[in-house]
Design a protein around this motif. Structure first.
Motif, PDB file in Angstrom:
ATOM      1  N   VAL A  52      -3.827  13.106  -4.430  1.00  0.00           N
ATOM      2  CA  VAL A  52      -2.746  12.460  -4.171  1.00  0.00           C
ATOM      3  C   VAL A  52      -2.873  11.857  -2.827  1.00  0.00           C
ATOM      4  N   VAL A  53      -3.220  12.414  -1.709  1.00  0.00           N
ATOM      5  CA  VAL A  53      -3.214  12.233  -0.377  1.00  0.00           C
ATOM      6  C   VAL A  53      -4.239  10.888  -0.069  1.00  0.00           C
ATOM      7  N   VAL A  54      -5.420  11.000  -0.871  1.00  0.00           N
ATOM      8  CA  VAL A  54      -6.273   9.954  -0.633  1.00  0.00           C
ATOM      9  C   VAL A  54      -6.083   8.444  -1.211  1.00  0.00           C
ATOM     10  N   VAL A  55      -5.080   8.547  -1.956  1.00  0.00           N
ATOM     11  CA  VAL A  55      -4.720   7.230  -2.450  1.00  0.00           C
ATOM     12  C   VAL A  55      -4.248   6.240  -1.253  1.00  0.00           C
ATOM     13  N   ILE A  64       0.738  -1.339   0.100  1.00  0.00           N
ATOM     14  CA  ILE A  64       0.087  -0.137  -0.082  1.00  0.00           C
ATOM     15  C   ILE A  64       0.998   1.220  -0.072  1.00  0.00           C
ATOM     16  N   ASN A  65       1.993   1.258   0.646  1.00  0.00           N
ATOM     17  CA  ASN A  65       2.799   2.260   0.985  1.00  0.00           C
ATOM     18  C   ASN A  65       3.327   2.759  -0.335  1.00  0.00           C
ATOM     19  N   VAL A  66       4.103   1.709  -1.083  1.00  0.00           N
ATOM     20  CA  VAL A  66       4.748   1.794  -2.474  1.00  0.00           C
ATOM     21  C   VAL A  66       3.681   2.392  -3.294  1.00  0.00           C
ATOM     22  N   LEU A  67       2.317   1.748  -3.510  1.00  0.00           N
ATOM     23  CA  LEU A  67       1.526   1.899  -4.350  1.00  0.00           C
ATOM     24  C   LEU A  67       1.172   3.556  -4.370  1.00  0.00           C
ATOM     25  N   ALA A  68       1.003   3.788  -3.095  1.00  0.00           N
ATOM     26  CA  ALA A  68       0.564   5.116  -2.529  1.00  0.00           C
ATOM     27  C   ALA A  68       1.468   6.301  -3.017  1.00  0.00           C
ATOM     28  N   ILE A  69       2.791   5.951  -2.993  1.00  0.00           N
ATOM     29  CA  ILE A  69       3.706   6.698  -3.836  1.00  0.00           C
ATOM     30  C   ILE A  69       4.004   6.716  -5.167  1.00  0.00           C
ATOM     31  N   THR A  70       3.903   5.465  -5.580  1.00  0.00           N
ATOM     32  CA  THR A  70       4.337   5.298  -6.946  1.00  0.00           C
ATOM     33  C   THR A  70       3.216   5.996  -8.045  1.00  0.00           C
TER      34      THR A  70
END
Length: 180
Positions: free
Chosen positions: A128-131, A16-22
């Motif tokens: 961006v934040v909501v992802v 989730i963290n990787v996707l939220a940044i990527t």
């Protein structure tokens, strides 16, 4: 068994963290490409389709809230997963449009101009934040971690609803300036 769950939870949290940044980084890079790809004239209709997608998403979010308040978990789950899928479809459509079309400058003048840019900038930042919040909310719900799901949804839901609604408002404000 607890160790296995904890390891699995760490794995999904990392994903989730990787996707939220990527996801936002990839979208920003794709938007920054100056050379547009000719995907055909059909892509000029994508902003209109995106406005419909955002409208339906906002509606589904409200319906999903109604269902959970009525304790109809099954209908809530279905409705929210539909909103999540629409979010993915929107993302693909948004990228395709900006990959193949120049950005449309806002032509409004006077007091409407700062209102438009406030809505646009807050919409972009919060999208961006909501992802991260939405991915966590979906994961917690699907993995049966309802207490954690509820805690994340307190943030995810209002941000996601705001992003969906402002997406439609920004569309209507800029729509007169689209060139076909």
């Amino acid at each position: 068994m607890l160790t296995l769950q904890l390891e699995q939870s760490k794995k999904y949290n990392r994903l989730i963290n990787v996707l939220a940044i990527t996801i936002p980084v990839v979208v920003a890079v794709l938007l920054g490409i100056r050379q547009k790809v000719d995907l055909g004239h059909w892509t000029t209709y994508l902003p209109h389709i995106n406005a419909v997608i955002n409208s339906i998403t906002a509606f589904l979010l409200l319906v999903g809230l109604y269902f959970i308040k009525q304790k109809n978990v099954s209908a809530h789950r279905t409705t929210m997963l539909m909103a999540f899928i629409l979010g993915f479809v929107f993302l693909v459509s948004y990228v395709l449009y900006h990959l193949s079309n120049e950005s449309t400058p806002f032509g409004g003048q006077g007091v409407i101009r700062p209102i438009y840019y406030f809505l646009l900038i807050s919409h972009i930042v919060l999208s961006v934040v909501v992802v991260w919040f939405v991915l966590r909310a979906v994961y917690f719900a699907l993995s049966g971690q309802i207490t954690r799901h509820k805690a994340v949804v307190k943030w995810a839901y209002p941000i996601w609803l705001y992003v969906s609604i402002t997406g439609v408002i920004v569309y209507f404000m800029i729509a007169p300036y689209y060139q076909h």
